[in-house]
Design an enzyme around this catalytic site. Sequence first.
Site, short mmCIF file in Angstrom:
data_model
loop_
_atom_site.label_atom_id
_atom_site.label_comp_id
_atom_site.label_asym_id
_atom_site.label_seq_id
_atom_site.Cartn_x
_atom_site.Cartn_y
_atom_site.Cartn_z
CB THR A 1 -0.93 0.01 1.23
OG1 THR A 1 -0.15 -0.15 2.43
CG2 THR A 1 -1.94 -1.13 1.13
CB CYS A 2 4.19 2.16 1.33
SG CYS A 2 3.84 1.99 3.08
CG PHE A 3 6.07 1.23 -2.50
CD1 PHE A 3 6.22 0.24 -1.53
CD2 PHE A 3 6.92 2.32 -2.45
CE1 PHE A 3 7.19 0.31 -0.57
CE2 PHE A 3 7.92 2.40 -1.50
CZ PHE A 3 8.05 1.39 -0.54
#
Length: 749
Positions: free
Chosen positions: A716-718
């Site tokens: 989810t960070c990328f």
Amino acid sequence: MSGGSLHQLKLHVGNATLREVSGLFSKGDPQVELSVDGQEPHKTETAKGTWEPVWNHTFDIMVGAQSEIEIKVVVKYRIIKNDMIVGTSILQMATLLSKHGDRLLQGGSVDQHLPLLDKRNETGRVFVTFRFTESVEALSDLMTGLDLASGSGANGSANTVAVAGEDDNLPTGWEVKYDASGRKYYVDHNTRVTTWVRPQPLPRNWEQRKDPRGRPYYVDHNTRTTTWQRPTAQNVSEFNAWRQQTSDNQEANRQNLANRYRRQDSRGGPATTEGAGPSTGEESLPPSWEKRVMDNGRTYFVNHESRTTQWEDPRIQIKHASVLPLPDGWEERYTNDGVKYYVDHNARKTTFQDPRVTMTSGSGASVPYERSYQWKFGQFRHMCGRASIQQGHIKICVSRTSVFEDSFNQIINVPAQDLRRRLFISFKGEEGLDYGGLAREWFFLLSHEMLNPMYCLFEYASKNNYSLQINPASYVNPHHLTYFKFVGRVIALALFHNKYIDKGFTLPFYKRILDKPLTMLDLKSVDEDFYNSLKWVKENDLEECDVELYFAHEFEVLGEVKVHELKPGGEDILVTAENKDEYINLMVGWRFTRGVSEQYTAFIQGFNEIVSVKWLQYFDERELEVMLVGIQDIDVQDWNMHTIYRNYKRTDKQIHWFWTFIKEISDEQRSRMLQFVTGTCRLPIGGFRELMGSNGPQKFCIEKVGKENWLPRSHTCFNRLDLPPYRSYNVLKEKLLLAIEETEGFGNE
């Protein structure tokens, strides 16, 4: 080596701006250590819990023309026994004298902003002032020593600081002066006060004032508003961009809000419906059932008796169920109005849903897993309907220019029971009857204002996560707890009256509302640095790494540093391999409640006055977010156009299957897919091209990773989906559905 005679130099260390560190090491006490030619270091006092420390400490040191001065900034921790070196600055006296020798020898002072370096990376800057106290005659041999040093061709070290003068452009009404010791200070002639810290000007058309209690606040003459927070050019710019974006997209937002309610009278053309009467060549539907067709052509069925919808044809379900007996412990009954319902004597519950239909909905050897969001939503609406007061209505009249204040004054003074009546919303100076549209717009405008971080009640979860969480500094408003009770009422009202709000909270905040336990993984979306720190503690041997941790932690709110004990006597309890898990669990629980316990209690008190948390027991945090914020219409073509690929090509069969799958699934499932990969079901105003990742703009990405028997993973960070190279469309569909329905435990990060 210094070389030649030594002379007394006054070196004044004023303040510093350091690169901030998050996580466990976020609240330390910076200190300066100064040494000359490798001798025993001199030290300042520590500055408590700040990354912009002010020391105002003067060192008297003996230097020669070839001396080397090392200025090192370290951070000391009261809970962690190891010091952290922020950076070092090495200054050659030869360099200083060659550029400012005349001024120094005449008794003047030189100001420097010295960069602090850590492995050639700048980690901050420290402000220092140099001044000699001896006469010109006594200092004459310094220049001789300097000439000898320059003649020898000595070079400075790699970390030698280049000297630069300070730009003394100050705000209007400010003046720089020097005290008897040569230390620089600043005079504010506007308020007749002095300070050691260089002032930063307020943005244009801002003014600082004080209330009757002497507390400073700030007036924005551009928008005629006030705030407790001192404005900076950056946050004012962000706020203005937010206002402009709101203004430019107001009509689009209203249209998007209207599209959330997929009602027959809001469509461009009439929906295809089929009542209970017979149709040509087709068996009639059971009483109270209706057949409808969505805009994309997909058929669904509405049960007006239980107020639920489903994809399955009830006629087929009833055929299979009618030949089956009721399960053990179940009984069929009728209400006074003749409506059939079922009693589960095992669980002591009642339902309008025929348990035999539920048992046979999969029809076959095995029943495939299927989400029951529609059933949960139907049950919640049923409980809200039973609690609503049918007689009369509650009238709320507000002005569009002061919707927050007007709504607060009315809702907080109305008995909670009356808010369960039908809402009748009106805007001052506007004619109109509220048949639902004005209420939807009111919730949209009110939530947009009351959740604005500029009011200091809520704050963004992180720099790249615009979900909201409670602001620990909200107590700058003495009535903040009353406001949180009001916010709790409004959020519950939105759920009770089946309306949506404009902004969403963090997933851990929804879990707290549902009274579900929080885990370390929940930290990642709100404080990734803190999560990484705890992860490091969990995966490493603290004794081998020479790190001492105790069951206590420091935190800061508005400049005040406090120590919180995770358990009684925690400051004296060392974290070991045996109690490490307990420490991590206590840290996770404390991180989500630090400084916000009273605010959350007030919020949930207001919430429970309208909607009992027990009514939400069937939902998980993602479903609660969807129910409160709504499912945003997702443009599949825009999604496809702004997706990038790694180790895949756009023409690969797996990519073709993926987009076929996205087109086939429902809006709710598309929202779940977006939530699975990006962490939220919401999109920026600009759509998929403006998706943000941990390091700035980051498009939706599909990467080939793993084997055919692997499940998809998300980062989810990328905004990245790891999609294994499945050999058939059916396998890809099965794996993706399982992943988005059971997010936890399938490698989602």
